[in-house]
Design an enzyme around this catalytic site. Structure first.
Site, PDB file in Angstrom:
ATOM      1  N   LYS A  28       0.849  -1.203   0.000  1.00  0.00           N
ATOM      2  CA  LYS A  28       0.000   0.000   0.000  1.00  0.00           C
ATOM      3  C   LYS A  28       0.879   1.245   0.000  1.00  0.00           C
ATOM      4  CE  LYS A  28      -1.706   1.594   4.015  1.00  0.00           C
ATOM      5  NZ  LYS A  28      -1.445   3.013   4.292  1.00  0.00           N
ATOM      6  N   ASN A  29       1.943   1.234   0.838  1.00  0.00           N
ATOM      7  CA  ASN A  29       2.730   2.459   1.016  1.00  0.00           C
ATOM      8  C   ASN A  29       3.735   2.699  -0.100  1.00  0.00           C
ATOM      9  OD1 ASN A  29       1.189   2.865   3.204  1.00  0.00           O
ATOM     10  ND2 ASN A  29       2.731   2.270   4.712  1.00  0.00           N
ATOM     11  N   ARG A  98      -4.873  10.652   3.909  1.00  0.00           N
ATOM     12  CA  ARG A  98      -3.805  11.657   4.039  1.00  0.00           C
ATOM     13  C   ARG A  98      -2.797  11.529   2.911  1.00  0.00           C
ATOM     14  NH1 ARG A  98      -0.110  14.245   7.395  1.00  0.00           N
ATOM     15  NH2 ARG A  98       1.993  13.564   6.842  1.00  0.00           N
ATOM     16  N   CYS A 122      -5.347  12.628  12.265  1.00  0.00           N
ATOM     17  CA  CYS A 122      -5.734  11.220  12.108  1.00  0.00           C
ATOM     18  C   CYS A 122      -5.554  10.586  13.481  1.00  0.00           C
ATOM     19  CB  CYS A 122      -4.872  10.546  11.058  1.00  0.00           C
ATOM     20  SG  CYS A 122      -3.242  10.220  11.686  1.00  0.00           S
ATOM     21  N   ARG A 127      -0.721  15.014  12.219  1.00  0.00           N
ATOM     22  CA  ARG A 127       0.398  14.729  11.307  1.00  0.00           C
ATOM     23  C   ARG A 127       0.644  15.935  10.416  1.00  0.00           C
ATOM     24  NH1 ARG A 127      -1.118   8.910   9.318  1.00  0.00           N
ATOM     25  NH2 ARG A 127       0.751   9.013   8.019  1.00  0.00           N
ATOM     26  N   ILE A 129       2.699  18.585   7.798  1.00  0.00           N
ATOM     27  CA  ILE A 129       3.361  18.424   6.497  1.00  0.00           C
ATOM     28  C   ILE A 129       4.388  19.544   6.308  1.00  0.00           C
ATOM     29  CG2 ILE A 129       1.437  17.227   5.369  1.00  0.00           C
ATOM     30  CD1 ILE A 129       0.698  19.834   4.021  1.00  0.00           C
ATOM     31  N   ASP A 130       4.879  20.084   7.441  1.00  0.00           N
ATOM     32  CA  ASP A 130       5.832  21.199   7.366  1.00  0.00           C
ATOM     33  C   ASP A 130       7.118  20.827   6.628  1.00  0.00           C
ATOM     34  OD1 ASP A 130       6.087  19.448   9.570  1.00  0.00           O
ATOM     35  OD2 ASP A 130       7.523  20.783  10.520  1.00  0.00           O
ATOM     36  N   ASP A 311       4.654   0.594  11.851  1.00  0.00           N
ATOM     37  CA  ASP A 311       3.435  -0.043  11.336  1.00  0.00           C
ATOM     38  C   ASP A 311       3.300  -1.483  11.801  1.00  0.00           C
ATOM     39  OD1 ASP A 311       3.467   1.656   8.105  1.00  0.00           O
ATOM     40  OD2 ASP A 311       2.927   2.294  10.122  1.00  0.00           O
ATOM     41  N   VAL A 333       7.926   7.212  16.538  1.00  0.00           N
ATOM     42  CA  VAL A 333       7.611   7.834  15.251  1.00  0.00           C
ATOM     43  C   VAL A 333       6.356   8.694  15.318  1.00  0.00           C
ATOM     44  CG1 VAL A 333       7.026   7.367  12.824  1.00  0.00           C
ATOM     45  CG2 VAL A 333       8.809   6.016  13.979  1.00  0.00           C
ATOM     46  N   ARG A 403      -8.799  -0.512   4.502  1.00  0.00           N
ATOM     47  CA  ARG A 403      -8.008   0.516   3.807  1.00  0.00           C
ATOM     48  C   ARG A 403      -6.681  -0.051   3.333  1.00  0.00           C
ATOM     49  NH1 ARG A 403      -7.162   6.034   6.772  1.00  0.00           N
ATOM     50  NH2 ARG A 403      -5.752   6.058   5.004  1.00  0.00           N
TER      51      ARG A 403
HETATM   52  C1  EPZ Z   1       4.184   6.828   5.931  1.00  0.00           C
HETATM   53  O1  EPZ Z   1       3.436   7.895   6.499  1.00  0.00           O
HETATM   54  C2  EPZ Z   1       3.237   5.632   5.896  1.00  0.00           C
HETATM   55  N1  EPZ Z   1       2.067   5.943   5.070  1.00  0.00           N
HETATM   56  C3  EPZ Z   1       2.790   5.279   7.314  1.00  0.00           C
HETATM   57  O2  EPZ Z   1       2.002   4.091   7.231  1.00  0.00           O
HETATM   58  C4  EPZ Z   1       4.040   4.970   8.154  1.00  0.00           C
HETATM   59  O3  EPZ Z   1       3.628   4.714   9.480  1.00  0.00           O
HETATM   60  C5  EPZ Z   1       4.982   6.173   8.115  1.00  0.00           C
HETATM   61  O4  EPZ Z   1       5.316   6.487   6.742  1.00  0.00           O
HETATM   62  C6  EPZ Z   1       6.277   5.897   8.867  1.00  0.00           C
HETATM   63  O5  EPZ Z   1       6.904   4.768   8.346  1.00  0.00           O
HETATM   64  C7  EPZ Z   1       2.192   5.916   3.723  1.00  0.00           C
HETATM   65  O6  EPZ Z   1       3.257   5.661   3.175  1.00  0.00           O
HETATM   66  C8  EPZ Z   1       0.944   6.200   2.929  1.00  0.00           C
HETATM   67  P1  EPZ Z   1       6.264  10.320   7.985  1.00  0.00           P
HETATM   68  P2  EPZ Z   1       4.031   9.409   6.463  1.00  0.00           P
HETATM   69  O7  EPZ Z   1       6.134  11.533   7.137  1.00  0.00           O
HETATM   70  O8  EPZ Z   1       4.718   9.634   5.180  1.00  0.00           O
HETATM   71  C9  EPZ Z   1       6.122  13.630  11.373  1.00  0.00           C
HETATM   72  C10 EPZ Z   1       0.137   2.727   7.590  1.00  0.00           C
HETATM   73  O9  EPZ Z   1      -0.336   2.205   8.607  1.00  0.00           O
HETATM   74  N2  EPZ Z   1       6.147  14.583  10.240  1.00  0.00           N
HETATM   75  O10 EPZ Z   1       7.539   9.537   7.983  1.00  0.00           O
HETATM   76  O11 EPZ Z   1       2.937  10.313   6.860  1.00  0.00           O
HETATM   77  C11 EPZ Z   1       4.763  12.944  11.464  1.00  0.00           C
HETATM   78  O12 EPZ Z   1       3.883  13.746  12.235  1.00  0.00           O
HETATM   79  C12 EPZ Z   1       0.611   4.159   7.627  1.00  0.00           C
HETATM   80  O13 EPZ Z   1       0.282   2.132   6.485  1.00  0.00           O
HETATM   81  C13 EPZ Z   1       6.300  15.948  10.507  1.00  0.00           C
HETATM   82  O14 EPZ Z   1       6.424  16.370  11.655  1.00  0.00           O
HETATM   83  O15 EPZ Z   1       5.101   9.301   7.658  1.00  0.00           O
HETATM   84  C14 EPZ Z   1       5.074  11.643  12.141  1.00  0.00           C
HETATM   85  O16 EPZ Z   1       5.108  11.843  13.549  1.00  0.00           O
HETATM   86  C15 EPZ Z   1       0.410   4.794   8.989  1.00  0.00           C
HETATM   87  N3  EPZ Z   1       6.294  16.823   9.466  1.00  0.00           N
HETATM   88  C16 EPZ Z   1       6.492  11.317  11.654  1.00  0.00           C
HETATM   89  O17 EPZ Z   1       7.027  12.546  11.128  1.00  0.00           O
HETATM   90  C17 EPZ Z   1       6.158  16.405   8.162  1.00  0.00           C
HETATM   91  O18 EPZ Z   1       6.182  17.264   7.252  1.00  0.00           O
HETATM   92  C18 EPZ Z   1       6.535  10.246  10.586  1.00  0.00           C
HETATM   93  O19 EPZ Z   1       5.854  10.748   9.478  1.00  0.00           O
HETATM   94  C19 EPZ Z   1       6.005  15.026   7.911  1.00  0.00           C
HETATM   95  C20 EPZ Z   1       6.004  14.125   8.958  1.00  0.00           C
END
Ligand code: EPZ
Length: 423
Positions: A28-29, A98, A122, A127, A129-130, A311, A333, A403
């Site tokens: 999925k990811n 998201r 969520c 979460r 996106i900065d 995950d 995380v 999902r």
């Molecule tokens: C991806 O989410 C995956 N989703 C998540 O899987 C997975 O848990 C995560 O990576 C970590 O491995 C998809 O790929 C669709 P991150 P993502 O950006 O990209 C913070 C599942 O169950 N952050 O690495 O959103 C954020 O708040 C899902 O399949 C910022 O602060 O993960 C979080 O605490 C759940 N600012 C941490 O980083 C940002 O701009 C990790 O987020 C971006 C992220």
């Protein structure tokens, strides 16, 4: 068949040992980002090994909303973006998933603009996106936000050196996709190293992009003038693989997962072994079996890849709940990924949460009752706990599970589980 969002639930009668073989579906990811990458060039693309899960259907809706034509049958998806006319992703789609924000990089790279509704919170905490937006700004984009939308404008992106303050998976992918059409060279440092990023990089290169270093902390992208259509087989889903290995372990059976390299689960497999699960592997499959009476607790701390996958945290906590002796689970995380612990406690687990630590006093006999999913991995974890619980466990709100898991109950039943979906 995907159930409506209310009412569908799983009924699981625990106590049966699972045994047999399952093939994991495409990740999925990875696939959600491969679909977004099709926006980088108006062309025809074919993706295979695509899982039939709700998030894939939602991302297909996003692409169709933009004007793309998407066909999806028997795991093969054809995407045609020659008639994409809009660059706006509406709230109701972004709020549903998201990962819709992953279209931002491709849209601004090829069309010079993107307008994406801000993703809501969520169940894993706010979460942000900065890191995505800061990187796009460094590439020369103008970013404004109003009426709940983020607007990104950039006549032409210019390559630059970007240092991510955190190895965000989504930000690494958005910026890699933005950079492939930028002028000059981009270096993404402190990049995320997940296998799904390597999969996306391979797809981009097959489209004519110049990307090196995916899978390491430093990704180098040299911008090209234009890209073209391509074909790609989606990498196997390592999180689904880990979920089914725990299904075998927690039920005291033996399960083999096919279509996955053990190398993408190294740390997870070593943790299964320290619990006392027997794990064997070859290049494209992994086999796990064990006797629940002999499992010992172990400590896990989630970290960006190649650290222990967040995950797989919930699913592993279900296993630790029945292993003897204490385990400490640390979630590094996400801000709040212990919401499901209260549900595990309802099944009889003895867990205490303190901040981002959870102390699992294992060795408990779980007993079935009604529980509720809070996110897709928590949902999977509750189903796994139900396999070990005495009597019947009813898992509600299973649209979360739909999902990200293709035919979850079908695969479990093929392994001998007594699981029914009730609308
Ligand atoms: C991806 O989410 C995956 N989703 C998540 O899987 C997975 O848990 C995560 O990576 C970590 O491995 C998809 O790929 C669709 P991150 P993502 O950006 O990209 C913070 C599942 O169950 N952050 O690495 O959103 C954020 O708040 C899902 O399949 C910022 O602060 O993960 C979080 O605490 C759940 N600012 C941490 O980083 C940002 O701009 C990790 O987020 C971006 C992220």
């Amino acid at each position: 068949m995907i159930e409506s969002e209310t009412g569908a639930r799983f009924l699981i009668r625990g106590g049966r040992s699972l045994s047999g073989k399952v093939r994991v579906s495409g990740a999925k990811n990875s696939v959600l980002k491969l679909m977004a990458a099709c926006l980088l060039a108006p062309a025809a693309y074919t993706l295979s090994n695509v899982p039939d899960i709700q998030d894939v259907r939602t991302m297909a809706e996003v692409l169709q909303h933009l004007g793309a034509v998407v066909g999806f049958e028997n795991g093969v998806m054809n995407v045609d973006t020659t008639r994409v006319a809009s660059q706006t992703a509406p709230y109701e789609l972004v709020q549903k998933m998201r990962a819709s924000i992953q279209i931002m990089g491709p849209l601004v790279a090829h069309y010079g603009q993107a307008r994406v509704a801000m993703p809501g919170g969520c169940n894993l905490g706010p979460r942000k996106i900065d890191i995505h937006l800061k990187g796009l700004t460094q590439l020369g984009a103008e970013i404004t936000s109003n009426h709940g939308f983020i607007e990104v404008q950039a006549p032409r992106l210019r390559g630059t050196d970007i240092l991510l303050e955190y190895p965000s998976v989504g930000a690494t992918e958005n910026l890699m996709m933005a950079a492939v059409l930028a002028e000059g060279e981009t270096l993404i440092d402190n990049a995320a190293r997940e296998p799904e990023i390597v999969d996306l990089s391979k797809f981009l290169v097959s489209m004519g992009a110049d990307v090196e270093g995916a899978g390491t902390s430093t990704i180098r992208v040299r911008g090209v003038k234009e890209l073209h259509g391509a074909e790609h087989a989606v990498i196997g889903d390592r999180i689904e693989a880990g979920t089914f290995l725990i299904a075998g372990a927690i039920s005291g059976g033996q399960v083999e997962v096919e279509g996955i390299s053990p190398r993408v689960l190294d740390l997870f497999l070593s943790k299964l072994r320290s619990v006392g699960v027997e794990v064997r592997e070859n290049s494209h499959s992994i086999w796990a079996c064990g006797d629940v009476e002999r499992y010992q607790g172990t400590d896990i701390a989630t970290l960006p890849y190649p650290g222990f996958a967040t995950d797989l945290q919930a699913q592993t906590m279900a296993l630790l709940s029945v292993a003897k002796g204490p385990s400490i689970v640390t979630e590094n995380v996400f801000e709040s990924r212990f919401v499901f612990v209260d549900e595990l406690i309802r099944l009889g687990a003895d867990i205490k949460v303190a901040g981002h630590h959870a102390v699992v006093n294992g060795g408990r006999r779980l007993t079935g009752t009604i529980v509720c999913c809070s996110d897709l991995r928590a949902g999977a974890a509750l189903v796994l706990a139900g396999l070990a619980a005495e009597g019947v466990t009813e898992v509600r709100e299973i649209y979360h599970v739909d999902r990200g898991y293709e035919d979850f109950e079908g695969k479990l039943v093929s392994l001998g589980a007594d699981v029914r979906r009730v609308a």
